[in-house]
Write an enzyme that holds these catalytic residues in place. Structure first.
Site: not given
Ligand code: KIV
Length: 282
Positions: A46-47, A85, A115, A117, A184
């Site tokens: 989600d970055s 994500d 993934k 969080e 992280e």
């Molecule tokens: O969204 C992302 O890029 C991440 C990584 C930095 C682990 O969650």
């Protein structure tokens, strides 16, 4: 590079073995690059909100954004495990919503794992996703979706109490069935301890060298984003400068009329040109 596409069980089986190299990707070209480079796992993070969409943090990233970017990346990735994500509020609100949203990444977008969080507070969601057949990667420490609560992007687990909570969360996620856990912005000592005790691979970002694997944002590795570089990032190239210079050279050549040159120009066949000129003149 492996012949067959890696799976979540393949990544799990790497615990304590060869280190796992993971990169983010957000679209077809970055998916092709990471896969060609031999990444074991590729995360459509989600970055994407900050790297590609110009957002100040990840809170504004939607399911629609994530599905769109995951689909484009999935068309490129043939070897790595593709992980999508779960964006803010796509799993926090209820267990059924979490399973339905996670499932969309596999059924509609080509991911093979998700993934999310958070720690033990999300075990009901994680268990239900696993029961539905969706492999889950955990993510603890600095969880950027909590940026408002943390008051910024800050290292987590710095006190003994906070470190113990991270250890408990990592063990709970592993016990629930997560195939790996991202750590992280966690102190090296805490990451090393978790890696030793946790039965599933730890994937570090800003968590020191003792994790079972590492993940970085592809644009950071390539030096494609100008500006501040977090301490944990290693830039393996500075592609921003040659890219900007190439685009500036194009703009200059267009303005001065030297692009396109003869080599970039198509012409009509002579007979067609003659006929065209005849009709035009007549
Ligand atoms: O969204 C992302 O890029 C991440 C990584 C930095 C682990 O969650």
């Amino acid at each position: 590079m492996s012949e067959k596409q890696l799976t979540a069980p393949d990544i799990l089986a790497r615990k304590g073995g060869a280190k796992i190299a993971m990169l983010t990707a957000y679209d077809h070209p970055t998916g092709l690059l990471a896969d060609a480079a031999g990444a074991d796992a590729i995360l459509v993070g989600d970055s994407v909100g900050m790297v590609c969409l110009g957002l100040p943090d990840t809170l504004g990233v939607t399911m629609a954004d994530m599905l769109h970017h995951t689909r484009a990346t999935a068309r490129a990735v043939k070897h790595a495990l593709l992980v999508a994500d779960m964006p803010f509020l796509s799993y926090q609100t209820s267990v059924p919503e979490a399973v339905a949203n996670a499932g969309r990444f596999l059924s509609e977008a080509g991911a093979r794992a998700v993934k999310l969080e958070g720690g033990a507070e999300f075990l009901p969601q994680i268990t239900a996703m696993l029961d539905a057949g969706i492999p889950v990667m955990g993510h603890i420490g600095l969880t950027p979706q909590q940026v408002a609560r943390f008051g910024g992007f800050k290292t987590q687990g710095k006190t003994a109490q906070a470190a113990r909570k991270l250890v408990d969360d990592a063990l709970a996620l592993a016990e629930a069935g997560c195939f790996a856990v991202v750590l992280e912005a966690v102190p090296d000592e805490v990451a090393a301890h978790i890696t030793e005790r946790c039965p599933v691979p730890t994937i570090g970002i800003g968590a020191g060298p003792h994790c079972d694997g590492q993940v970085l944002v592809q644009h950071d590795v390539l030096g494609l984003c100008p500006g501040v570089k977090p301490k944990f990032v290693k830039r393996y190239a500075d592609l921003w400068t040659p890219a900007r210079e190439a685009l500036a050279a194009y703009c200059d050549e267009v303005r001065e009329g030297s692009f396109p040159a003869e080599a970039h120009t198509r012409h009509m066949a002579e007979d067609e040109l003659a006929a065209f000129n005849t009709r035009r003149d007549g």
